[in-house]
Structure formats: C-alpha cells, structure tokens
Motif scaffolding. Structure first.
Motif, PDB file in Angstrom:
ATOM      1  N   ARG A   2     -17.575  28.596  -6.167  1.00 10.48           N
ATOM      2  CA  ARG A   2     -17.347  28.646  -4.753  1.00 10.48           C
ATOM      3  C   ARG A   2     -15.834  28.739  -4.457  1.00 10.48           C
ATOM      4  NH1 ARG A   2     -19.090  23.469  -1.704  1.00 10.48           N
ATOM      5  NH2 ARG A   2     -21.067  23.622  -3.360  1.00 10.48           N
ATOM      6  N   ASN A   3     -15.743  29.017  -3.198  1.00 17.26           N
ATOM      7  CA  ASN A   3     -14.288  29.122  -2.657  1.00 17.26           C
ATOM      8  C   ASN A   3     -13.534  27.831  -2.476  1.00 17.26           C
ATOM      9  OD1 ASN A   3     -12.199  30.843  -2.311  1.00 17.26           O
ATOM     10  ND2 ASN A   3     -12.802  31.261   0.041  1.00 17.26           N
ATOM     11  N   VAL A   4     -12.352  27.497  -3.198  1.00 16.17           N
ATOM     12  CA  VAL A   4     -11.769  26.175  -2.868  1.00 16.17           C
ATOM     13  C   VAL A   4     -10.241  26.600  -2.362  1.00 16.17           C
ATOM     14  CG1 VAL A   4     -10.986  24.133  -3.815  1.00 16.17           C
ATOM     15  CG2 VAL A   4     -12.956  25.090  -4.436  1.00 16.17           C
ATOM     16  N   ASP A   5      -9.792  26.045  -1.324  1.00 12.09           N
ATOM     17  CA  ASP A   5      -8.406  26.253  -0.884  1.00 12.09           C
ATOM     18  C   ASP A   5      -7.618  25.162  -1.390  1.00 12.09           C
ATOM     19  OD1 ASP A   5      -9.432  28.426   0.950  1.00 12.09           O
ATOM     20  OD2 ASP A   5     -10.294  27.053   2.094  1.00 12.09           O
ATOM     21  N   LEU A   6      -8.146  23.992  -1.463  1.00 10.95           N
ATOM     22  CA  LEU A   6      -7.154  22.826  -1.813  1.00 10.95           C
ATOM     23  C   LEU A   6      -7.906  21.717  -2.626  1.00 10.95           C
ATOM     24  CD1 LEU A   6      -4.515  21.569  -0.728  1.00 10.95           C
ATOM     25  CD2 LEU A   6      -5.719  20.486   1.171  1.00 10.95           C
ATOM     26  N   ILE A   7      -7.271  21.157  -3.586  1.00  7.47           N
ATOM     27  CA  ILE A   7      -7.782  20.109  -4.511  1.00  7.47           C
ATOM     28  C   ILE A   7      -7.085  18.939  -4.107  1.00  7.47           C
ATOM     29  CG2 ILE A   7      -8.113  19.313  -6.665  1.00  7.47           C
ATOM     30  CD1 ILE A   7      -8.054  22.239  -7.679  1.00  7.47           C
ATOM     31  N   VAL A   8      -7.824  17.741  -3.876  1.00  8.93           N
ATOM     32  CA  VAL A   8      -7.172  16.465  -3.879  1.00  8.93           C
ATOM     33  C   VAL A   8      -7.815  15.644  -4.832  1.00  8.93           C
ATOM     34  CG1 VAL A   8      -6.649  16.420  -1.353  1.00  8.93           C
ATOM     35  CG2 VAL A   8      -8.801  15.844  -1.935  1.00  8.93           C
ATOM     36  N   ASN A   9      -7.089  14.944  -5.606  1.00  6.14           N
ATOM     37  CA  ASN A   9      -7.625  14.267  -6.778  1.00  6.14           C
ATOM     38  C   ASN A   9      -6.864  12.757  -6.697  1.00  6.14           C
ATOM     39  OD1 ASN A   9      -4.931  15.501  -7.511  1.00  6.14           O
ATOM     40  ND2 ASN A   9      -5.306  14.519  -9.620  1.00  6.14           N
ATOM     41  N   THR A  10      -7.927  12.126  -7.197  1.00  3.08           N
ATOM     42  CA  THR A  10      -7.356  10.691  -7.868  1.00  3.08           C
ATOM     43  C   THR A  10      -7.295  10.261  -9.301  1.00  3.08           C
ATOM     44  OG1 THR A  10      -9.682   9.702  -7.537  1.00  3.08           O
ATOM     45  CG2 THR A  10      -8.271   9.506  -5.633  1.00  3.08           C
ATOM     46  N   SER A  11      -8.172  11.178 -10.132  1.00  3.19           N
ATOM     47  CA  SER A  11      -8.032  10.776 -11.492  1.00  3.19           C
ATOM     48  C   SER A  11      -7.209  12.191 -12.036  1.00  3.19           C
ATOM     49  CB  SER A  11      -9.535  11.049 -12.226  1.00  3.19           C
ATOM     50  OG  SER A  11     -10.050   9.764 -11.810  1.00  3.19           O
ATOM     51  N   PRO A  12      -6.712  11.988 -13.185  1.00  6.36           N
ATOM     52  CA  PRO A  12      -5.843  13.251 -13.797  1.00  6.36           C
ATOM     53  C   PRO A  12      -6.750  14.497 -13.990  1.00  6.36           C
ATOM     54  CG  PRO A  12      -5.260  11.232 -14.943  1.00  6.36           C
ATOM     55  CD  PRO A  12      -6.309  10.973 -13.976  1.00  6.36           C
ATOM     56  N   LEU A  13      -6.388  15.702 -13.558  1.00  3.36           N
ATOM     57  CA  LEU A  13      -7.050  16.786 -13.709  1.00  3.36           C
ATOM     58  C   LEU A  13      -6.857  17.372 -15.214  1.00  3.36           C
ATOM     59  CD1 LEU A  13      -6.275  18.928 -10.622  1.00  3.36           C
ATOM     60  CD2 LEU A  13      -8.385  17.402 -11.165  1.00  3.36           C
ATOM     61  N   ASN A  14      -7.934  18.020 -15.892  1.00  2.00           N
ATOM     62  CA  ASN A  14      -7.750  18.529 -17.249  1.00  2.00           C
ATOM     63  C   ASN A  14      -6.720  19.526 -17.519  1.00  2.00           C
ATOM     64  OD1 ASN A  14      -9.989  16.862 -17.604  1.00  2.00           O
ATOM     65  ND2 ASN A  14     -11.479  18.395 -17.547  1.00  2.00           N
ATOM     66  N   LYS A  15      -6.389  20.351 -16.246  1.00  2.10           N
ATOM     67  CA  LYS A  15      -5.298  21.331 -16.630  1.00  2.10           C
ATOM     68  C   LYS A  15      -4.867  21.599 -15.139  1.00  2.10           C
ATOM     69  CE  LYS A  15      -8.433  25.368 -16.563  1.00  2.10           C
ATOM     70  NZ  LYS A  15      -9.342  25.729 -17.320  1.00  2.10           N
ATOM     71  N   ASP A  16      -3.886  22.525 -15.089  1.00  8.34           N
ATOM     72  CA  ASP A  16      -3.400  22.804 -13.938  1.00  8.34           C
ATOM     73  C   ASP A  16      -4.178  24.102 -13.273  1.00  8.34           C
ATOM     74  OD1 ASP A  16      -1.183  21.160 -13.847  1.00  8.34           O
ATOM     75  OD2 ASP A  16       0.294  22.584 -14.984  1.00  8.34           O
ATOM     76  N   TYR A  17      -4.206  24.155 -12.000  1.00  6.57           N
ATOM     77  CA  TYR A  17      -5.050  25.186 -11.459  1.00  6.57           C
ATOM     78  C   TYR A  17      -4.193  25.942 -10.430  1.00  6.57           C
ATOM     79  CZ  TYR A  17      -9.220  22.893 -13.387  1.00  6.57           C
ATOM     80  OH  TYR A  17     -10.009  22.308 -14.286  1.00  6.57           O
ATOM     81  N   ASP A  18      -4.601  27.220 -10.098  1.00  6.90           N
ATOM     82  CA  ASP A  18      -3.740  27.922  -9.422  1.00  6.90           C
ATOM     83  C   ASP A  18      -4.093  27.702  -7.882  1.00  6.90           C
ATOM     84  OD1 ASP A  18      -1.859  29.721  -9.232  1.00  6.90           O
ATOM     85  OD2 ASP A  18      -3.100  31.681  -9.467  1.00  6.90           O
ATOM     86  N   ILE A  19      -4.386  26.510  -7.572  1.00  7.93           N
ATOM     87  CA  ILE A  19      -4.848  25.928  -6.276  1.00  7.93           C
ATOM     88  C   ILE A  19      -3.949  25.043  -5.794  1.00  7.93           C
ATOM     89  CG2 ILE A  19      -6.641  25.095  -4.916  1.00  7.93           C
ATOM     90  CD1 ILE A  19      -8.371  26.518  -6.654  1.00  7.93           C
TER      91      ILE A  19
ATOM     92  N   ILE B 152      -4.002   9.575  -4.500  1.00 14.25           N
ATOM     93  CA  ILE B 152      -4.069   8.191  -4.665  1.00 14.25           C
ATOM     94  C   ILE B 152      -3.306   7.234  -3.556  1.00 14.25           C
ATOM     95  CG2 ILE B 152      -2.827   6.335  -6.218  1.00 14.25           C
ATOM     96  CD1 ILE B 152      -5.368   7.134  -7.707  1.00 14.25           C
ATOM     97  N   PRO B 153      -2.181   7.654  -2.801  1.00 20.33           N
ATOM     98  CA  PRO B 153      -1.854   6.957  -1.791  1.00 20.33           C
ATOM     99  C   PRO B 153      -2.769   6.580  -0.854  1.00 20.33           C
ATOM    100  CG  PRO B 153      -0.415   8.702  -2.501  1.00 20.33           C
ATOM    101  CD  PRO B 153      -1.838   9.064  -3.064  1.00 20.33           C
ATOM    102  N   LEU B 154      -4.002   7.309  -0.673  1.00 25.79           N
ATOM    103  CA  LEU B 154      -5.078   7.154   0.304  1.00 25.79           C
ATOM    104  C   LEU B 154      -5.763   5.634  -0.186  1.00 25.79           C
ATOM    105  CD1 LEU B 154      -6.802  10.366   1.223  1.00 25.79           C
ATOM    106  CD2 LEU B 154      -5.243   8.864   2.626  1.00 25.79           C
ATOM    107  N   LEU B 155      -5.775   5.324  -1.482  1.00 24.45           N
ATOM    108  CA  LEU B 155      -6.300   4.083  -1.967  1.00 24.45           C
ATOM    109  C   LEU B 155      -5.357   2.995  -1.825  1.00 24.45           C
ATOM    110  CD1 LEU B 155      -8.398   5.605  -4.991  1.00 24.45           C
ATOM    111  CD2 LEU B 155      -9.241   5.298  -2.894  1.00 24.45           C
ATOM    112  N   THR B 156      -4.203   3.187  -2.409  1.00 20.43           N
ATOM    113  CA  THR B 156      -3.332   2.112  -2.563  1.00 20.43           C
ATOM    114  C   THR B 156      -2.511   1.816  -1.483  1.00 20.43           C
ATOM    115  OG1 THR B 156      -1.478   3.579  -3.335  1.00 20.43           O
ATOM    116  CG2 THR B 156      -3.040   2.752  -4.925  1.00 20.43           C
ATOM    117  N   GLY B 157      -2.125   2.795  -0.399  1.00 19.94           N
ATOM    118  CA  GLY B 157      -1.568   2.561   0.788  1.00 19.94           C
ATOM    119  C   GLY B 157      -0.172   2.972   0.513  1.00 19.94           C
ATOM    120  N   VAL B 158       0.286   3.061  -0.811  1.00 20.26           N
ATOM    121  CA  VAL B 158       1.440   3.303  -1.179  1.00 20.26           C
ATOM    122  C   VAL B 158       1.977   4.843  -0.975  1.00 20.26           C
ATOM    123  CG1 VAL B 158       3.267   3.252  -2.943  1.00 20.26           C
ATOM    124  CG2 VAL B 158       1.735   1.551  -2.817  1.00 20.26           C
ATOM    125  N   GLY B 159       3.071   5.300  -0.171  1.00 20.94           N
ATOM    126  CA  GLY B 159       3.131   6.641   0.075  1.00 20.94           C
ATOM    127  C   GLY B 159       2.023   7.522   0.840  1.00 20.94           C
TER     128      GLY B 159
END
Lengths: 154, 97
Positions: B52-69, B75-82
């Motif tokens: 599928r088409n993905v425009d944007l990735i948001v992540n809380t765990s580290p990703l396996n590699k860098d993506y061209d997206i 994490i700031p949404l969970l911790t409130g910091v930043g």
C-alpha cells in the motif's frame, strides 16, 4: 466516551512488594493473571520475549513508567494491572533498547481486540502525560485509591 | 481535502501504535486532512510498504532501517516530553506532502 462503561476491563492493583528482577515481576503478575483466567499459558514467555525485543520503559514528563504488553492472542479478557513496587525495577527505554529505565510504576495492558478499544488507548495515552494524575499515582499507595485511578482512566 | 496514508509502528504492532495513530489522526483531521491509518510492528513495515501507499511513518519503536518516506518519532505523544514540537513537525510535514 460512552463506550467506556460498556467494556468490562478487569483492573488489578498490586502494591508493597520487592522484585529482584523484571523476570520476578513478570512471574508474579502472570500468576495473578492466570489465577483470574485473563491470559493464556504462554503469556509469561511472550511478555518476556516482547519486552526484551521491544521494551516499554518510558521517561515521561512526570516520571518513569513502563507499560508492558504483548500480542492480544495471549489475552483472554481485557485487563489493566497496575504494580507499584517498593524497589525500582529495570526496564529498557522504548526508544532505545540500550538505555535502562528504572521505575516503580508498571501498568500491564491486556487487550483482546485493540481495534475495538481506541477510546481506552487514547485515554491511557492522555493519562501518561497528565501531570495531576501522574503525580497522584506517585503519591498514593492505597490499593483503593490506585484502583480508583485505573477506573478513572477507563 | 487531502487524504494522508499514515503508518504507525510499535513493537506489538497494535497497542502503542493504535494509541499513536488515534492521536495523529485526531491532530491531522483538526488540520483539515483525511487520514487512513494503519498499524504494524517494525518487521511488518517492508511488506506493508509493498502492498500500500504510505505518505508518512510515525513510530515509537526503532525501525529496522531507514525508509524513503518522512518518518517522525512519536514517543512525545506517550511521554509528553516534546509533545508540542511533535505536533508542529507533524502538521508541517503533512502540509508539505
């Protein structure tokens, strides 16, 4: 928000104990969950594996907390278990598996079908960055007070 | 109204990523976007990007590699910091797409 009241979520509070390790904590909580028939027999091994690979320690604005959870297929009935420990237990940071997070506050999240419970997840997330309730969680040690806090979340 | 396909990634592929995708959807919808959110764990990202088409990735765990997206650490949404910085970055990024 009306949905909140219609979803029965078992809430358990465990306080006042020391845990020499994360493993001991997971054993204790698993036994409790098995007693209540809330998880499958694989829960202990799965939660341990998940936490080792994708840790759930968080450094929030108002203190450290961990939110262990694993795949819903190991959960029979939805639950929240709040453990407030006497000693700090080592977790790793969700954003960095190398970085330890020491915490006395652990909330085990068990959901059966996550897609049906977005409001509860939202509510939990808001709680983690809510100063008033996070400070209340740190200050209070009474089981009924802490249970009330869980009921307030969902 | 522009529709954004958002992929939310966490370790379990469900619990934390659902928290994040709900919040991200709420933020983006309030900015006038329509949002299609999907969740998966880091090992599921490659397969998902092929199907599928993905425009944007948001992540809380580290990703396996860098993506061209465009990828934003949520994490700031969970911790409130930043948190405010996250919201600003998200909106800026969404508008740039």
């Amino acid at each position: 928000m009306m949905m909140n009241k219609t979803i029965p979520i078992k809430k358990i509070v465990i306080t006042g104990e020391n845990y020499p390790s994360q493993t001991e904590l997971f054993k204790k909580v698993t036994n409790k969950l098995l007693d209540e028939n809330l998880v499958t027999d694989d829960y202990f091994i799965e939660i341990t594996k998940r936490e080792a690979t994708y840790p759930t320690g968080l450094l929030t604005e108002f203190g450290e907390i961990a939110i262990p959870h694993t795949d819903s297929k190991y959960v029979k009935e939805p639950f929240l278990v709040l453990v407030k420990t006497e000693n700090s237990v080592e977790f790793k940071n969700m954003v960095n598996i190398e970085e330890p997070v020491y915490t006395q506050l652990i909330i085990f999240i068990g959901f059966v079908d996550n897609t049906k419970q977005p409001i509860i997840l939202q509510s939990l997330m808001n709680f983690l960055s809510d100063k008033e309730r996070m400070l209340y969680l740190q200050e209070k040690d009474g089981v009924s007070e802490l249970k009330g806090l869980l009921d307030n979340i969902c | 109204m522009k529709t954004l396909n958002v992929l939310s990634v966490c370790g379990s592929g469900s619990v934390t990523s659902s928290m994040v995708s709900n919040k991200v959807t709420e933020i983006l919808e309030s900015e006038g976007f329509r949002v299609n959110a999907t969740e998966c764990n880091p090992n599921g990202v490659d397969a998902l990007l092929q199907s599928r088409n993905v425009d944007l990735i948001v992540n809380t765990s580290p990703l396996n590699k860098d993506y061209d997206i465009p990828t934003i650490n949520a994490i700031p949404l969970l911790t409130g910091v930043g948190k405010q910085k996250f919201v600003d970055t998200l909106i800026t990024q969404a508008k740039a797409l």
